[in-house]
Design a protein around this motif. Structure first.
Motif, PDB file in Angstrom:
ATOM      1  N   UNK A  36       0.824  -1.202   0.000  1.00  0.00           N
ATOM      2  CA  UNK A  36       0.000   0.000   0.000  1.00  0.00           C
ATOM      3  C   UNK A  36       0.865   1.261   0.000  1.00  0.00           C
ATOM      4  N   UNK A  37       1.846   1.329   0.898  1.00  0.00           N
ATOM      5  CA  UNK A  37       2.677   2.527   1.000  1.00  0.00           C
ATOM      6  C   UNK A  37       3.523   2.752  -0.243  1.00  0.00           C
ATOM      7  N   UNK A  38       4.065   1.668  -0.785  1.00  0.00           N
ATOM      8  CA  UNK A  38       4.894   1.805  -1.982  1.00  0.00           C
ATOM      9  C   UNK A  38       4.037   2.178  -3.191  1.00  0.00           C
ATOM     10  N   UNK A  39       2.974   1.433  -3.400  1.00  0.00           N
ATOM     11  CA  UNK A  39       2.200   1.618  -4.613  1.00  0.00           C
ATOM     12  C   UNK A  39       1.555   2.980  -4.719  1.00  0.00           C
ATOM     13  N   UNK A  40       1.012   3.487  -3.616  1.00  0.00           N
ATOM     14  CA  UNK A  40       0.254   4.734  -3.688  1.00  0.00           C
ATOM     15  C   UNK A  40       1.129   5.971  -3.711  1.00  0.00           C
ATOM     16  N   UNK A  41       2.409   5.864  -3.316  1.00  0.00           N
ATOM     17  CA  UNK A  41       3.203   7.079  -3.110  1.00  0.00           C
ATOM     18  C   UNK A  41       4.517   7.140  -3.871  1.00  0.00           C
ATOM     19  N   UNK A  42       4.985   6.036  -4.464  1.00  0.00           N
ATOM     20  CA  UNK A  42       6.346   6.110  -5.000  1.00  0.00           C
ATOM     21  C   UNK A  42       6.469   7.067  -6.177  1.00  0.00           C
ATOM     22  N   UNK A  43       5.389   7.287  -6.937  1.00  0.00           N
ATOM     23  CA  UNK A  43       5.463   8.186  -8.087  1.00  0.00           C
ATOM     24  C   UNK A  43       5.640   9.639  -7.663  1.00  0.00           C
ATOM     25  N   UNK A  44       5.088  10.021  -6.520  1.00  0.00           N
ATOM     26  CA  UNK A  44       5.117  11.416  -6.098  1.00  0.00           C
ATOM     27  C   UNK A  44       6.070  11.703  -4.948  1.00  0.00           C
ATOM     28  N   UNK A  45       6.424  10.694  -4.153  1.00  0.00           N
ATOM     29  CA  UNK A  45       7.217  10.962  -2.954  1.00  0.00           C
ATOM     30  C   UNK A  45       8.567  10.262  -2.918  1.00  0.00           C
ATOM     31  N   UNK A  46       8.848   9.418  -3.890  1.00  0.00           N
ATOM     32  CA  UNK A  46      10.080   8.622  -3.805  1.00  0.00           C
ATOM     33  C   UNK A  46      11.344   9.477  -3.858  1.00  0.00           C
ATOM     34  N   UNK A  47      11.231  10.712  -4.343  1.00  0.00           N
ATOM     35  CA  UNK A  47      12.402  11.597  -4.344  1.00  0.00           C
ATOM     36  C   UNK A  47      12.874  11.889  -2.922  1.00  0.00           C
ATOM     37  N   UNK A  48      11.980  11.732  -1.947  1.00  0.00           N
ATOM     38  CA  UNK A  48      12.329  11.994  -0.544  1.00  0.00           C
ATOM     39  C   UNK A  48      12.542  10.705   0.232  1.00  0.00           C
ATOM     40  N   UNK A  49      12.606   9.584  -0.442  1.00  0.00           N
ATOM     41  CA  UNK A  49      12.830   8.308   0.213  1.00  0.00           C
ATOM     42  C   UNK A  49      14.301   7.925   0.162  1.00  0.00           C
ATOM     43  N   UNK A  50      14.767   7.329   1.231  1.00  0.00           N
ATOM     44  CA  UNK A  50      16.083   6.701   1.261  1.00  0.00           C
ATOM     45  C   UNK A  50      15.884   5.296   1.817  1.00  0.00           C
ATOM     46  N   UNK A  51      16.535   4.312   1.200  1.00  0.00           N
ATOM     47  CA  UNK A  51      16.358   2.927   1.634  1.00  0.00           C
ATOM     48  C   UNK A  51      17.713   2.254   1.787  1.00  0.00           C
ATOM     49  N   UNK A  52      17.754   1.319   2.745  1.00  0.00           N
ATOM     50  CA  UNK A  52      18.977   0.540   2.978  1.00  0.00           C
ATOM     51  C   UNK A  52      18.554  -0.880   3.333  1.00  0.00           C
ATOM     52  N   UNK A  53      19.264  -1.858   2.765  1.00  0.00           N
ATOM     53  CA  UNK A  53      18.990  -3.267   3.007  1.00  0.00           C
ATOM     54  C   UNK A  53      20.211  -3.922   3.633  1.00  0.00           C
ATOM     55  N   UNK A  54      19.981  -4.851   4.575  1.00  0.00           N
ATOM     56  CA  UNK A  54      21.047  -5.624   5.196  1.00  0.00           C
ATOM     57  C   UNK A  54      20.799  -7.112   4.912  1.00  0.00           C
ATOM     58  N   UNK A  55      21.849  -7.818   4.481  1.00  0.00           N
ATOM     59  CA  UNK A  55      21.721  -9.221   4.110  1.00  0.00           C
ATOM     60  C   UNK A  55      22.645 -10.096   4.960  1.00  0.00           C
ATOM     61  N   UNK A  56      22.243 -11.359   5.104  1.00  0.00           N
ATOM     62  CA  UNK A  56      23.081 -12.394   5.722  1.00  0.00           C
ATOM     63  C   UNK A  56      22.893 -13.666   4.905  1.00  0.00           C
ATOM     64  N   UNK A  57      23.970 -14.146   4.305  1.00  0.00           N
ATOM     65  CA  UNK A  57      23.893 -15.345   3.463  1.00  0.00           C
ATOM     66  C   UNK A  57      22.807 -15.218   2.397  1.00  0.00           C
ATOM     67  N   UNK A  58      22.790 -14.055   1.761  1.00  0.00           N
ATOM     68  CA  UNK A  58      21.856 -13.758   0.662  1.00  0.00           C
ATOM     69  C   UNK A  58      20.404 -13.596   1.097  1.00  0.00           C
ATOM     70  N   UNK A  59      20.128 -13.673   2.408  1.00  0.00           N
ATOM     71  CA  UNK A  59      18.777 -13.434   2.906  1.00  0.00           C
ATOM     72  C   UNK A  59      18.678 -12.014   3.457  1.00  0.00           C
ATOM     73  N   UNK A  60      17.599 -11.322   3.112  1.00  0.00           N
ATOM     74  CA  UNK A  60      17.374 -10.000   3.676  1.00  0.00           C
ATOM     75  C   UNK A  60      17.006 -10.152   5.150  1.00  0.00           C
TER      76      UNK A  60
ATOM     77  N   UNK B 146      17.276  -7.233   7.432  1.00  0.00           N
ATOM     78  CA  UNK B 146      16.883  -5.938   7.988  1.00  0.00           C
ATOM     79  C   UNK B 146      16.770  -4.940   6.844  1.00  0.00           C
ATOM     80  N   UNK B 147      15.910  -3.962   7.050  1.00  0.00           N
ATOM     81  CA  UNK B 147      15.825  -2.868   6.082  1.00  0.00           C
ATOM     82  C   UNK B 147      15.362  -1.605   6.794  1.00  0.00           C
ATOM     83  N   UNK B 148      15.711  -0.472   6.205  1.00  0.00           N
ATOM     84  CA  UNK B 148      15.237   0.823   6.685  1.00  0.00           C
ATOM     85  C   UNK B 148      14.707   1.627   5.516  1.00  0.00           C
ATOM     86  N   UNK B 149      13.622   2.339   5.734  1.00  0.00           N
ATOM     87  CA  UNK B 149      12.981   3.142   4.686  1.00  0.00           C
ATOM     88  C   UNK B 149      12.708   4.503   5.299  1.00  0.00           C
ATOM     89  N   UNK B 150      13.592   5.446   5.044  1.00  0.00           N
ATOM     90  CA  UNK B 150      13.496   6.785   5.622  1.00  0.00           C
ATOM     91  C   UNK B 150      12.720   7.704   4.687  1.00  0.00           C
TER      92      UNK B 150
END
Length: 300
Positions: free
Chosen positions: A27-51, A53-57
């Motif tokens: 819901x959050x991604x689909x409805x807002x990424x076209x207009x607000x993604x310029x203000x998004x920052x994302x980071x992913x953390x992996x262990x043995x190719x598995x996600x 942790x993640x952060x979406x600022x």
């Protein structure tokens, strides 16, 4: 990110952070990424190719409403999730957020049951947000074994998004949430998210053709659970039992699609009872809640 949400849901459902559930992510991604993604920052953390942790600022930005007015968001908000088996990564998530959002007020909504995480947020200078004491959110759940028969008033009928069409679907949401910036374009983006299904997007049509209320259900086939998000009713059609009937109808559709369990989130403070009483009235009970935390802009 949705895969991690599914894993946490399966093993630690009380630790699914606000804005980090399988359906909420779509819901959050689909409805807002076209207009607000310029203000998004994302980071992913992996262990043995598995996600793990993640952060979406979501950083400060200006939001343009449908009526042409604008609203300046001056602080930063973090949605995040950490695999409980890698709980120590929360410190890296916090450091990353403090780095990308330095110089502004920062807010976050960890789970109340996440005792370790709450201690780590406190250690990094975050404290309970006194301005949000009435805005904390609770997650509610129920099983789908016994669902009452939905009853609509005379002349009202259930519709799906496919039957109603994009314009009516968006109008139903905006009527229920007047401050929303939702548009037909945003809805078309939402439809492209993997879990979206038009047959699980339900509405109630009034005799005059108005879509009086609506709800989207997000089916997690792995966990056989479905989530209502969002749910809304037109102000002119409230207190008529329409939302109750729609929720019951939706749960029956979710069960027919394979779900055995249902969730929905709402405001949980004592002074904000409306949605909670609606959901309790159709069999939901609280599973978990979040804790609004804040870090002032002037704190490093």
């Amino acid at each position: 990110m949705q895969g991690l949400a599914q894993r946490v849901t399966a093993t630690h459902p009380g630790l699914v952070n606000s804005d980090a559930s399988y359906g909420e992510l779509a819901w959050n991604w689909g409805r807002a990424h076209a207009t607000e993604s310029h203000a998004w920052r994302r980071r992913l953390w992996f262990a043995d190719n598995d996600l793990v942790a993640w952060g979406w600022a979501q950083l400060p930005r200006q939001v343009r409403r449908r009526d042409g007015s604008t609203h300046d968001i001056t602080g930063a908000y973090l949605a995040y999730q950490v695999d409980p088996d890698h709980a120590g990564l929360v410190d890296e998530v916090i450091d990353w957020f403090d780095g990308v959002a330095s110089g502004v007020e920062r807010t976050v909504l960890p789970c109340a049951d996440d005792e370790f995480g709450l201690r780590r947020w406190a250690a990094h200078g975050y404290s309970e947000d006194q301005s949000a004491l009435d805005d904390w959110t609770q997650l509610n759940e129920r099983d789908l074994t016994d669902i009452a028969e939905p009853v609509l008033p005379h002349g009202f009928r259930f519709r799906t998004a496919a039957e109603a069409g994009a314009e009516a679907v968006v109008r139903a949401h905006v009527d229920a949430w007047p401050r929303s910036v939702y548009t037909v374009e945003a809805y078309e983006d939402l439809r492209q998210t993997a879990p979206y299904r038009e047959d699980l997007h339900v509405l109630v049509e009034a005799p005059d053709g108005t879509m009086a209320c609506s709800a989207i259900m997000w089916l997690d086939e792995v966990n056989r659970t479905a989530e209502f998000e969002p749910v809304g009713t037109h102000p002119d059609f409230r207190r008529r039992g329409l939302a109750t009937a729609m929720l019951l109808h939706g749960m029956r559709l979710a069960r027919a699609a394979g779900a055995t369990h249902m969730t929905v989130a709402c405001l949980g403070a004592e002074g904000r009872p409306a949605a909670r009483e609606l959901y309790y009235g159709v069999g939901f009970r609280m599973l978990a809640r979040d804790v609004p935390l804040v870090k002032p802009a002037d704190r490093a």
